[in-house]
Design a protein around this motif. Sequence first.
Motif, PDB file in Angstrom:
ATOM      1  N   ALA A 190       0.848  -1.194   0.000  1.00 45.05           N
ATOM      2  CA  ALA A 190       0.000   0.000   0.000  1.00 45.05           C
ATOM      3  C   ALA A 190       0.881   1.240   0.000  1.00 45.05           C
ATOM      4  O   ALA A 190       1.794   1.357   0.821  1.00 45.05           O
ATOM      5  N   ASN A 216      -4.077   6.808  -3.513  1.00 50.11           N
ATOM      6  CA  ASN A 216      -3.499   5.638  -2.847  1.00 50.11           C
ATOM      7  C   ASN A 216      -3.364   4.510  -3.858  1.00 50.11           C
ATOM      8  O   ASN A 216      -4.282   4.275  -4.654  1.00 50.11           O
ATOM      9  N   PHE A 269      -2.563   0.413  -4.374  1.00 50.17           N
ATOM     10  CA  PHE A 269      -2.486  -0.899  -3.738  1.00 50.17           C
ATOM     11  C   PHE A 269      -2.043  -1.913  -4.783  1.00 50.17           C
ATOM     12  O   PHE A 269      -2.657  -2.016  -5.849  1.00 50.17           O
ATOM     13  N   SER A 319      -8.013  -4.112  -0.461  1.00 52.88           N
ATOM     14  CA  SER A 319      -6.968  -5.123  -0.278  1.00 52.88           C
ATOM     15  C   SER A 319      -7.429  -6.521  -0.664  1.00 52.88           C
ATOM     16  O   SER A 319      -6.649  -7.305  -1.229  1.00 52.88           O
TER      17      SER A 319
END
Length: 585
Positions: free
Chosen positions: A44, A104, A106, A139
């Motif tokens: 992350a 962000n 991931f 996730s």
Amino acid sequence: MAVIGVFTLLFTLQHLNAQPVVDAPWGAVEGTTNVTEDWTPYHAFLGIPYAVPPTGARRFKRPQPHPGFKHIFKAQTYGPPCIQILQLTGNNGVTGDEDCLTLNVFTPALLTETKNIPVIVWIHGGGFIVGDAFTFDPSLIVGAEQVIVVTIEYRLGPLGFLSTNDDVSKGNYGLWDQHLALEWVKKNIASFGGDINSITIMGESAGSASVAFQALYPGSKGLFQRTIMQSGSVSSAWAYTRNSLKYARELAHKVNCSPQNDTASMITCLRTIPAKTLTAASWPMGNEPVTASAEFYFVPTIDGEFVKDDPLVLINSPSFLEQVGLQNLDCMVSVVSNEGGLFSYLSQAVDKEFNSSISSSVQNKGFYINTFIPEILELYFGASSPDMTQAVAKVYLPPHSPAVDLQAVMNTLGDAGMVVPATLFARAHAKLTRHLKTGMKTYMYVFDHIPSFIPGHDKGMNHGEDLIYTFGLNKAYMAAMAKQFRNTTFVPDQSEKELSHTLMGLLTDFARYGDPNNAVRFGLNQTWPAFTEPGEHYLLLNTTMSVQSSPFRDRVKLWALKLPRLLHALQNQHHTTNPNLQIIG
């Protein structure tokens, strides 16, 4: 399974303390290695600023790219949410920060050295006035489906969408934020292992409408290859406003910035008002509780640049759609079976704010016909007439019914807000790709499932509940949802888990291949056909799954064909030349 579990656990223990560093064109970024609920490791990279702070003189302006840093940027905590009101979430006040433009990234940890991983950019919903990126933890999708997911923050409410309807403040800054984030992804995601030729933009509700707005902006060509739209489109009744200057002046009046001055002076004054004060004053506007239950004031507007024209006109113009390159994208759209279930939640918030009784009075037949329907028609078409009102009532109300069933209210709102706009976008895309023979596909699904873990649930799946399944029944998200239901514990059974796995699979397979069939092959026992005329086939998604045709046929026909014809007659009757009053069927 045991051997794989041990291997994963050993990998996690060995690498949890070894923080991943990516050297991207933007700059070097250091993230973290975490594990999912099922112990799958992932990386992350959080809180990466993609724009310079939109504060001070930059308020009410397009975002500027962040230049990056010469040192290694520690991307290990989320950035703040953009400033937003809390009234609609059952609280009072304002939260967030004006300096909020971060994203962000991931990535699968086991594929650190792998390149060309499919990328999904998630745009959160919330009516363009609330929402944030960190609520949605991708996730489980990243770990289970081996894709890269990017989540973004963008300006909301007046800071993102206030417009003076002229060159002083054109508005749509939240859309420009999203666009800049997409440009950042295109330039940098290969350094994270992403495939720059396999980028899918995906969103729900206002996020879904945002996806459509991005797809219809000419400057988006080449930034992404596929779109996934869940419960929203450009023509959704709440997704754009024809009254931007009116609301800008009302807000200015509320915060003592004289709305009678020229717009330049008004905006100069509004830039001096604390961001939280400005946002706190932005809802509600005026004193119309019916409108407040169906309209968000500071949302996208027609600026002639990002949004070229009335969305109903754009989506019905093949030449415009070809010009922006819609035919070169694969497209998936979806709705849930009870989109209007959102009304109960919104009407309660409005009743609390106005000390009104919309949630109950709307079931009065006279109020529904004479007040509620015309308000919805005005939002959707920009006009209404007695003939149009009667046409709506005929479809949603049983003959000789003394009262209005709440489900009829929900369906009216849900169709104008989500169902019809999604179907029109799917139709437009399917017609264009078929006519130009580009080979791109359109898919549609209707999520019709009652969550077993929500007590006292209404008929069908309500607006927004598909998010629980989209993100893999994530425990944190489930806990947050449970809190809204008086701390009820949400415990999904095996069928719920399998349904969530199916949804994640069909979404990521579509993002990877442009075809979701592999994920539903065994449960469906047939091919899921693309959405196209004449059948307009779609997947009815639930624990049994089936292929159906022509979603919500009669209700869509009302909004897509009959009402536009009545509107056209109204246009001719009054000899108006309003370009928004064009037939769209």
